[in-house]
Design an enzyme around this catalytic site. Sequence first.
Site, PDB file in Angstrom:
ATOM      1  CB  ILE A   1    -100.589  55.851  42.946  1.00 12.40           C
ATOM      2  CG1 ILE A   1    -100.083  55.763  44.386  1.00 12.40           C
ATOM      3  CG2 ILE A   1    -101.056  57.262  42.631  1.00 12.40           C
ATOM      4  CD1 ILE A   1     -98.866  56.628  44.669  1.00 12.40           C
TER       5      ILE A   1
ATOM      6  CB  THR B   1     -98.678  55.078  27.744  1.00  9.84           C
ATOM      7  OG1 THR B   1     -98.257  56.361  28.189  1.00  9.84           O
ATOM      8  CG2 THR B   1     -99.997  55.193  27.020  1.00  9.84           C
ATOM      9  CE1 TYR B   2     -96.422  55.293  34.971  1.00  9.91           C
ATOM     10  CE2 TYR B   2     -97.616  56.885  33.620  1.00  9.91           C
ATOM     11  CZ  TYR B   2     -97.433  56.221  34.825  1.00  9.91           C
ATOM     12  OH  TYR B   2     -98.278  56.482  35.867  1.00  9.91           O
TER      13      TYR B   2
ATOM     14  CB  VAL C   1     -97.347  55.471  40.003  1.00 11.60           C
ATOM     15  CG1 VAL C   1     -96.742  56.137  41.229  1.00 11.60           C
ATOM     16  CG2 VAL C   1     -96.751  56.065  38.745  1.00 11.60           C
TER      17      VAL C   1
ATOM     18  CG  ASP D   1     -97.000  66.258  29.485  1.00 15.03           C
ATOM     19  OD1 ASP D   1     -97.919  66.974  29.035  1.00 15.03           O
ATOM     20  OD2 ASP D   1     -97.161  65.080  29.829  1.00 15.03           O
TER      21      ASP D   1
END
Lengths: 439, 411
Positions: A39, A43-44, A47, A165
């Site tokens: 998807i 930075t994390y 997905v 956020d």
Amino acid sequence: MLDERSAKALQQDPMQIYRNKWNQNHRSVSSKYDILGFISSGTYGRVYKAQSLETPTNLYAIKKFKPDKEGEVVTYTGLSQSAIREIALNREIDHENVVALKEVILEDKSIFMVFEYAEHDFLQIIHHHLQTVRTSISMSVLKSLIYQLLNGLVYLHSCHILHRDLKPANILITSDGVVKIGDLGLARLIYEPLQPLYAGDKVVVTIWYRAPELLLGAKHYTTAVDCWAVGCVMAELLSLRPIFKGEEAKLDSKKTMPFQRDQLLKIFEVLGTPDDWPGVVTMPEYYNMSRLDHFPDQLTQWCIQRVRKDALADVNDLLAKLFTYDPESRLTAKDALHHHWFQSGTKPTKNAFQTAPQKDLPPLRKVSQDDAPSMIPLLPNASHQGSRGGGGVPYVTGASGQSYSKPLSSVSFASLSGGGSYEGRQMDGSSKKKKAKLG
Amino acid sequence: MATDFWASSHFKRWIVDRATLNQARSEDLLYVDDPEYLEYLGIFFANVITKLGKKLQFRQRTIATATVFFRRFYLKNSYCETDPFIVIAACCYLAAKAEESPVHIKVVVSESRTLFSHTYGVKTFSSSDNSKLAEMEFYLVDDLECDLIVFHPYRTLLALCKKAPGEDNSSEEGEAEDEEVGVGIDDGPRYWGTGQGRLELTPAALQTAWSIINDTYRSNLCLLYPPHLIAVAAIYLTFILHPPIQPEHIEQPNIPQPRRSSRQASHGTAAAQAQAQSSQPKKPQDPISFLADLNLSLPLIATISQEIISLYTLWDNYKEDTSPDATKLARELTNSPSPTKASGSGGRASTGTTPAAASDDMTDAEGNFITPSFLTSVLIKMREVRFLEHARATGRPIAINKRLERAQAVG
């Protein structure tokens, strides 16, 4: 007791028995889910869209946090504060308008968070109307979306969670038209904090949605920062463009926090220079602010140009209250939920798309196949994906040329939806949309 | 969650019964000579966590969270199959993040290495062994089922009690985190009790209650009972050590703390005494009815209190340089609940300050105390025996390259 070799082995790997047991009992991601496609990334990490092997009709979004450092050899480097937060908070909360975490799988030095799947997000709706439908979002859909967003936010705030956020890309919508607040990667508990909020994260909230007290360098802030962001999101749904689209001033070489001049000017141009905010003089950046040009309040004109007459007064009033400069007098999520707008005219619907014509329904979230195989082994190409300065989420679209900038903190922020990529959305069309419409 | 304990993972998944606790130790029982050693190990490990936490400059709540993580981990695992020292370091590292006051992994490794090797002769971390700690954190999060938000009795204590007014010495507050940093905190209405506000305690009494709560983490109480009940039990025990002031006690000089009276002396003794006298009688609060009005099960509170006292009895036989106050508390609670003794040091179990009187009480008493070094040897023996059996059962000497095996298993 032990011979020398055994003693040495025990010394070298004291957790051996434990690890063996762990491996025996572990159920891997691939034993439970079939990865349907990629998807988005940020930075994390990345997905993926997935379906349960047990119940293939159940769809999930699996967020894989990448290991902190990606060298040739991936070693354990410790879980990021962002991942810890998102996991810890998601394990506690349960609300219809907040994305639900199904489970967390730890495997392969990475964390896999399995969330319920949401087909759409606010950003996608905005883009769809801007580029395909070419009309504004209908007022009844918009009202339902904002109502549900506020409903989820009331819940988070009642749990003493600041989201920090909120922005269109982080607010998801299921195919049944139910709003789900996503991405708690920057969220945190504010109940009896051991340290000031400022100590943990120097910068929070994506610049366009950042409240004035944050822009002015406030060390303490409250749930009101989320309410400001709701105002920004609502305005963006109304006009299909960010209402305060400022340029973020970047950290200088000395790592001092820059004065966000442009963003403040963008706000003042619409809302006027603050004149009803007693605390503003105590703000660290007050001096810089006071040297900016003086602007009158133009919010009513802004609304007149964008909102039809029948809803104008209510929308204007709600926006004005969410955009109150003084965080202490800003409308709370709870009070916003009781605003007159939601009680007048068409009522908010549980399925936000209930009244929407077929053509207004956004396309299905795009997934790409080519990246999917990286789910199982380590990610060889993850490092060049999406960690660009713009914040990782590749949702710069050709048409609008928008590129969101991210909070300066090292913490990841991008959403579950991440916006994905928008090219080709129109093609995979609205085949599955009937359900949403009839519902 | 933050406000609603009943909706929390803590309540829903991590309050267990005694049978579960016993089951959790069943493997360890096979390898230990005396079942009671396991209880002492519980005290010992909690003390190690406290020491490491102090070195890392943790707030008390972070130490408490680390201890709860540790105990939850060992609900599912055995001492003999793991290295509790690595687990301790990982619990501290993780708790710091969970409590939003993170510490760099390097710092945790180096402080752990120093503490473990110097104090206990345990060489868990060799050099800058960051990945070893990070790997343990990874497993730890998994065994904790990602439930990282923990409720503690401290919050209830501060919600129910406050310092008696007119005695503003925040310096003596120590760990009491009643200063709420950050705004936007909504305490919410209190729906228990009399609604007449918080119970006033003298600073020494409040500190005692706080210390008793600290001490409960040496036992499994935090797994057995909701934190608010533990807090109320601690308040109840505090009343034994600091009886509510009766009229005839007012003249006794030993009720207020020495430090404070000396400070007041500089302002003029007469004035201070007048102030003290005028402030005492205006307390109409009756602690007994306050507790009764909390509408909690008092038999349950009594049970918890009894278990705290049992902990102190056990702890009495455990000797570590920094636990004399606990021993003292134990003496007072188990033998002679005399208020004159109690008011002296306020029983700060974890500060490491050692009142001379307390040391005199216990040095050279019987000589058969349970000590950390003894417990360390017990632990090493348990693990060695278990390891040998494991090696024998698997039919091969010792697997050399586990990493390779794991990679194959995953792949």
